[in-house]
Design an enzyme around this catalytic site. Structure first.
Site, PDB file in Angstrom:
ATOM      1  N   ARG A   3       0.848  -1.200   0.000  1.00 64.35           N
ATOM      2  CA  ARG A   3       0.000   0.000   0.000  1.00 64.35           C
ATOM      3  C   ARG A   3       0.874   1.237   0.000  1.00 64.35           C
ATOM      4  O   ARG A   3       2.060   1.177   0.334  1.00 64.35           O
ATOM      5  CB  ARG A   3      -0.886   0.022   1.239  1.00 64.35           C
ATOM      6  CG  ARG A   3      -1.890  -1.117   1.243  1.00 64.35           C
ATOM      7  CD  ARG A   3      -2.904  -0.915   2.330  1.00 64.35           C
ATOM      8  NE  ARG A   3      -2.440  -1.318   3.651  1.00 64.35           N
ATOM      9  CZ  ARG A   3      -2.806  -0.724   4.778  1.00 64.35           C
ATOM     10  NH1 ARG A   3      -3.578   0.345   4.746  1.00 64.35           N
ATOM     11  NH2 ARG A   3      -2.381  -1.178   5.949  1.00 64.35           N
ATOM     12  N   TYR A  55      -7.254 -18.286   8.583  1.00 60.64           N
ATOM     13  CA  TYR A  55      -6.216 -17.531   9.298  1.00 60.64           C
ATOM     14  C   TYR A  55      -5.500 -18.444  10.300  1.00 60.64           C
ATOM     15  O   TYR A  55      -4.265 -18.536  10.328  1.00 60.64           O
ATOM     16  CB  TYR A  55      -6.882 -16.357  10.028  1.00 60.64           C
ATOM     17  CG  TYR A  55      -5.966 -15.494  10.872  1.00 60.64           C
ATOM     18  CD1 TYR A  55      -4.876 -14.834  10.323  1.00 60.64           C
ATOM     19  CD2 TYR A  55      -6.222 -15.309  12.244  1.00 60.64           C
ATOM     20  CE1 TYR A  55      -4.060 -14.014  11.102  1.00 60.64           C
ATOM     21  CE2 TYR A  55      -5.423 -14.493  13.020  1.00 60.64           C
ATOM     22  CZ  TYR A  55      -4.340 -13.850  12.441  1.00 60.64           C
ATOM     23  OH  TYR A  55      -3.539 -13.045  13.218  1.00 60.64           O
TER      24      TYR A  55
END
Ligand SMILES: NC(=O)c1ccc[n+]([C@@H]2O[C@H](COP(=O)([O-])OP(=O)(O)OC[C@H]3O[C@@H](n4cnc5c(N)ncnc54)[C@H](O)[C@@H]3O)[C@@H](O)[C@H]2O)c1
Ligand SMILES: C[C@@H](O)[C@H](N)C(=O)O
Length: 375
Positions: A92, A197
């Site tokens: 990002r 996860y």
């Protein structure tokens, strides 16, 4: 860390190693001469291990560094090792304050060659691997979670083994499941998580430990509880409510909680979490009887947290609107975490209990909100 205890244990371990003719673990790590990926792929890159003496500063790369934890970790490590010795990376775009606070680089952990180039060109010696999709967002995008959390980890493991890095990979309370003992949950017990996860984190623990035993990789892993921070936002987990309540309590006086009032989970203030990470990375290898440790600070329910916040903000109104996905996840996770091995082996000790946590969070967010209103 209690220095005397650490020194006496190092001395004891060294004596034992001499007595049995074994070499300390660190020697094996420095002598890595091949890596699994290079052996199987026939890559023509020259491989070498970057060795650094304990008196040198490590050169650190943090992956996934723009999430809830990475910026704070970079700040702490830069104070200790120098600004230019810690590189933050992510896929990002960094906010301007982060971009101007020290080295930042684009690194997609799914791009093996790019990651290897960054490690080589910057002579990285420590890698802190924070990139991941957390529990709730992982359930919403299983394919991406599998790629980032499992394929990405394979890239990181291979690069760390090839270049003799010390590798930190965080695990989580989410690495346990409904068949694990939940109160308390010890380091070694059945682990059958029900989220992608959790499955990816058990995989990371096992692969890291396998690479440690098979290739001498200096792999270190802490299972973090839910982490609570004031100046960074959580990335889509089950424990996010415990951050949001502070923002909503100050800004609107109303909070809608997505977990049931009696859902007990282990939690930790971010400063304790980041300090634990540095401490375990600096612990002499001889003191680590395991490579994956639980760490803990406190355990509370939404109702107990709300009551503690209401001591400061009595007008806070809490409503419960249960998210069934997050509730099912939380109901399968530990209620209390047994971190006695971390406390015994390398002197782990938390600073923040629930009252200090609430006071610190409310002070920070309160001051920030007042400043924003004044501008
Ligand atoms: N925050 C917690 O409560 C908590 C608790 C236990 C364990 N952990 C672990 O700590 C680590 C950091 O957690 P966090 O809360 O900062 O996570 P986060 O979700 O806030 O941040 C993860 C970062 O990974 C990045 N990322 C995603 N895909 C990527 C890719 N392909 N290449 C590079 N980066 C990529 C994202 O852009 C994001 O900035 C994670 O591994 C997490 O599992 C966190
Ligand atoms: C606990 C942790 O791994 C993360 N905060 C999550 O809830 O997914």
């Amino acid at each position: 860390m209690p220095v005397l205890r650490v020194l006496s244990r190092v001395a004891k371990q060294t004596l034992l190693a001499h007595e049995c003719g074994c070499q300390p673990l660190a020697v094996a790590v420095r002598n890595i001469s091949f890596s699994p990926r290079q052996v199987t792929s026939g890559s023509d890159a020259s491989f070498h291990s970057v060795s650094f003496s304990e008196t040198d500063h490590p050169k650190v790369l943090i992956t996934g560094g723009l999430g809830q934890l990475g910026v704070g970790l970079a700040k702490m490590l830069r104070r200790r090792f120098g600004k230019n010795n810690v590189i933050l990376s992510d896929i990002r775009k960094p906010p301007s304050n982060v971009f101007h606070s020290g080295p930042f680089i684009y690194a997609d952990i799914l791009d093996y060659k790019n990651l290897r180039e960054i490690v080589v060109n910057n002579r990285i010696t420590w890698l802190v691997h924070y990139s991941a999709l957390l529990s709730a967002v992982g359930e919403a995008n299983v394919a991406l979670a599998r790629a980032v959390n499992i394929t990405g980890l394979h890239n990181v493991l291979d690069i760390a083994a090839e270049h003799g890095l010390r590798l930190f990979v965080p695990s989580t309370i989410g690495a346990f499941g409904p068949t694990s003992p939940r109160n308390p949950t010890p380091d070694l017990c059945i682990q059958r998580p029900r989220t992608i996860y959790g499955v990816s984190k058990v995989h990371a623990e096992l692969m890291g430990e396998y690479y440690h035993h098979r290739y001498g990789l200096d792999f270190r892993c802490l299972r973090y509880p839910g982490i609570i921070s004031a100046d960074s936002q959580p990335g889509g987990g089950t424990t996010d409510y415990a951050v949001q309540i502070f923002h909503d309590a100050i800004k609107t006086g109303r909070f809608e909680c997505n977990l049931k009032p009696d859902t007990r989970l282990p939690m930790m203030y971010i400063d304790d979490c980041l300090r634990a990470t540095l401490e375990v990375m600096e612990t002499p290898a001889e003191l680590l009887t395991m490579r994956t440790y639980n760490i803990n600070a406190m355990s509370f329910t939404p109702d107990e947290l709300a009551q503690e916040v209401q001591k400061q903000l009595p007008d806070l109104h809490v409503k419960y609107n249960i998210d069934s996905v997050r509730q099912a996840i939380a109901d399968s996770w530990p209620m209390n975490f047994d971190d006695s091995n971390a406390r015994n082996d390398w002197g782990w000790k938390h600073d923040y209990d629930l009252p200090e946590l609430c006071q610190t969070m409310l002070n920070f967010i309160g001051a920030e909100t007042r400043m924003a209103q004044a501008n």
